[in-house]
Design an enzyme around this catalytic site. Structure first.
Site, short mmCIF file in Angstrom:
data_model
loop_
_atom_site.label_atom_id
_atom_site.label_comp_id
_atom_site.label_asym_id
_atom_site.label_seq_id
_atom_site.Cartn_x
_atom_site.Cartn_y
_atom_site.Cartn_z
N ASP A 118 -11.76 1.00 2.99
CA ASP A 118 -11.94 -0.45 2.84
C ASP A 118 -13.39 -0.80 2.47
OD1 ASP A 118 -9.78 -2.21 3.13
OD2 ASP A 118 -9.67 -1.87 5.29
N GLN B 182 -5.31 -2.37 9.21
CA GLN B 182 -4.97 -3.66 8.61
C GLN B 182 -5.52 -4.79 9.49
OE1 GLN B 182 -3.59 -3.99 5.63
NE2 GLN B 182 -3.61 -6.22 5.75
N LYS C 75 0.84 -1.21 0.00
CA LYS C 75 0.00 0.00 0.00
C LYS C 75 0.87 1.26 0.00
CE LYS C 75 -3.60 -2.65 2.12
NZ LYS C 75 -4.18 -3.22 3.33
N1 GUN Z 1 -6.23 -7.88 5.47
C1 GUN Z 1 -6.27 -8.62 4.35
N2 GUN Z 1 -6.93 -7.97 3.37
C2 GUN Z 1 -7.33 -6.78 3.89
C3 GUN Z 1 -8.04 -5.67 3.37
O1 GUN Z 1 -8.48 -5.64 2.22
N3 GUN Z 1 -8.23 -4.64 4.24
C4 GUN Z 1 -7.77 -4.65 5.51
N4 GUN Z 1 -8.03 -3.59 6.27
N5 GUN Z 1 -7.11 -5.66 6.02
C5 GUN Z 1 -6.88 -6.72 5.22
#
Ligand code: GUN
Length: 285
Positions: free
Chosen positions: A120, A97, A53
């Site tokens: 998200d 996350q 990211k």
């Molecule tokens: N952990 C694995 N995939 C994701 C996601 O798309 N968003 C978040 N916040 N955590 C994750």
């Protein structure tokens, strides 16, 4: 032999376009979009997602702040961080996350994020908007899957889709998006009986069940499009692998995505799109 749909290539092209748009934002709006990511603990998978990211943000010109906290952080301390980010006018998107350590109630954390910063698309108001076909933030992986299908100009309307998995993050929302595009959707899961008899009928097969190499050639219709959302470790090689046995299934499918390089890069790309969307809303308010 199947054509591999490259999420990596598509994401690269989309990120280049976003970069051009973002470059103009400083003079148009006086600032750049800003994504805040909260990472708790040192789970290797989460750390790798977060660095992906950060990399995407810097490629595009989106400001990124990653807040790293030890896994012993209390729920209240984490809520405090979210409240601070919620009220910071220079932060457009907030992502915590997942997964979080067991002592933290994940749902309370997700719901604490302001819905207009919930990049998200996990907040219940954004989830509700998707189901009610109202404007809102659509979660990144389901959005990325539809963009992959659109990239090959696949005519979704009237097709039979089978989604393996019913999670709130992928299975349920991608089913809804496919339904909204007039596919006929069957949602299957680990308790579904005679699974292969259902998956074999599908023109579009989305595997999001979290089991390495679960989808084998005998489960796939000739000429199907197979989208692999799995992120697993192969027990023999310890390498990243999907829910689909790629080597087998590529002989049956017409189009297939690979792990890595398929859905994953599109998820990050859609996160960037969502951040820009939130930014534009904030600066135009
Ligand atoms: N952990 C694995 N995939 C994701 C996601 O798309 N968003 C978040 N916040 N955590 C994750």
């Amino acid at each position: 032999m199947a054509i591999v749909i490259s999420g990596k290539e598509l994401a690269k092209n989309k990120k280049m376009k976003m970069k051009e748009e973002v470059e103009a934002y400083s003079s148009l709006y006086g600032r750049f979009p800003h994504l805040a990511v909260v990472l708790v603990g040192e789970d290797p998978g989460s750390m790798s997602y977060v660095s992906g990211k950060e990399k995407a943000c810097s490629e595009i010109g989106i400001l990124n702040t990653t807040i790293r906290k030890e896994s012993t952080i209390s729920e209240n301390e984490l809520l405090e961080i979210i409240h601070t980010l919620n009220s910071d006018d220079r932060v457009d998107g907030i992502l915590v996350q997942l997964p979080l350590p067991g002592h933290i109630h994940t749902e309370s954390i997700i719901q604490a994020i302001r819905k207009d910063k919930d990049v998200d698309g996990f907040h219940k108001e954004n989830v509700a908007s998707l189901y009610l076909k109202q404007p809102g933030i659509i979660s990144c992986t389901p959005k990325g899957i539809i963009e992959l299908l659109d990239s090959i100009e696949y005519p979704i309307e009237g097709k039979r889709a089978c989604v393996l998995g019913r999670s709130n993050i992928v299975g349920m929302p991608v089913s809804k998006l496919l339904l909204d595009r007039n596919a006929t959707v069957t949602i299957c899961h680990s308790k579904t009986k005679n699974l292969a008899s259902i998956t074999k009928e599908a023109d579009i097969l989305v595997a999001a069940i979290g089991k390495p190499k679960f989808v084998t050639a005998d489960m796939v219709k000739d000429g199907a499009v197979v989208i692999d959302v799995g992120v697993n470790r192969d027990i023999d090689t310890n390498k990243l692998c999907g829910d689909v046995d790629f080597e087998q299934v590529k002989t049956k499918a017409e189009y297939i995505t690979k792990v890595p390089g398929g859905v994953g890069p599109m998820t990050i790309c859609c996160l960037m799109e969502n951040t820009i969307e939130c930014f534009l809303k904030h600066v135009k308010e």
